[in-house]
Write a protein that holds these residues in place. Structure first.
Motif, short mmCIF file in Angstrom:
data_model
loop_
_atom_site.label_atom_id
_atom_site.label_comp_id
_atom_site.label_asym_id
_atom_site.label_seq_id
_atom_site.Cartn_x
_atom_site.Cartn_y
_atom_site.Cartn_z
N MET A 1 0.84 -1.18 0.00
CA MET A 1 0.00 0.00 0.00
C MET A 1 0.89 1.25 0.00
N LYS A 2 0.47 2.25 -0.77
CA LYS A 2 1.24 3.49 -0.85
C LYS A 2 1.14 4.28 0.45
N GLU A 3 2.20 4.99 0.78
CA GLU A 3 2.21 5.82 1.98
C GLU A 3 1.68 7.22 1.70
N THR A 4 1.78 7.66 0.46
CA THR A 4 1.30 8.99 0.11
C THR A 4 0.35 8.89 -1.09
N VAL A 5 -0.55 9.84 -1.16
CA VAL A 5 -1.53 9.89 -2.23
C VAL A 5 -1.50 11.30 -2.80
N THR A 6 -1.50 11.41 -4.10
CA THR A 6 -1.52 12.73 -4.73
C THR A 6 -2.93 13.29 -4.65
N SER A 7 -3.04 14.59 -4.81
CA SER A 7 -4.36 15.21 -4.77
C SER A 7 -5.22 14.72 -5.94
N LYS A 8 -4.61 14.45 -7.08
CA LYS A 8 -5.35 13.93 -8.23
C LYS A 8 -5.90 12.54 -7.94
N GLU A 9 -5.10 11.68 -7.33
CA GLU A 9 -5.55 10.34 -6.97
C GLU A 9 -6.69 10.40 -5.96
N LEU A 10 -6.57 11.29 -5.00
CA LEU A 10 -7.62 11.45 -3.99
C LEU A 10 -8.91 11.95 -4.64
N GLU A 11 -8.79 12.91 -5.53
CA GLU A 11 -9.97 13.44 -6.21
C GLU A 11 -10.66 12.36 -7.04
#
Length: 52
Positions: A1-11
């Motif tokens: 699992m990724k530790e960080t998520v970009t704002s685009k991925e979250l959106e």
């Protein structure tokens, strides 16, 4: 699992959940209907929190 998520991925993830929630709101099954509203409310709260 990724530790960080970009704002685009979250959106994109939030839009996918919102799309499913709106489908559920239109369901003839009352339980699914109310779950859809709950999901949309949770997303609204999350969006407000993230923009604070």
């Amino acid at each position: 699992m990724k530790e960080t998520v970009t704002s685009k991925e979250l959106e994109e993830a939030m839009n996918a959940v919102l799309k499913q929630a709106r489908k559920m709101e239109n369901s003839d099954d009352m339980q699914e209907h109310f779950y859809g509203f709950g999901m949309e409310s949770a997303l609204t709260s999350l969006a407000i929190y993230l923009n604070a």
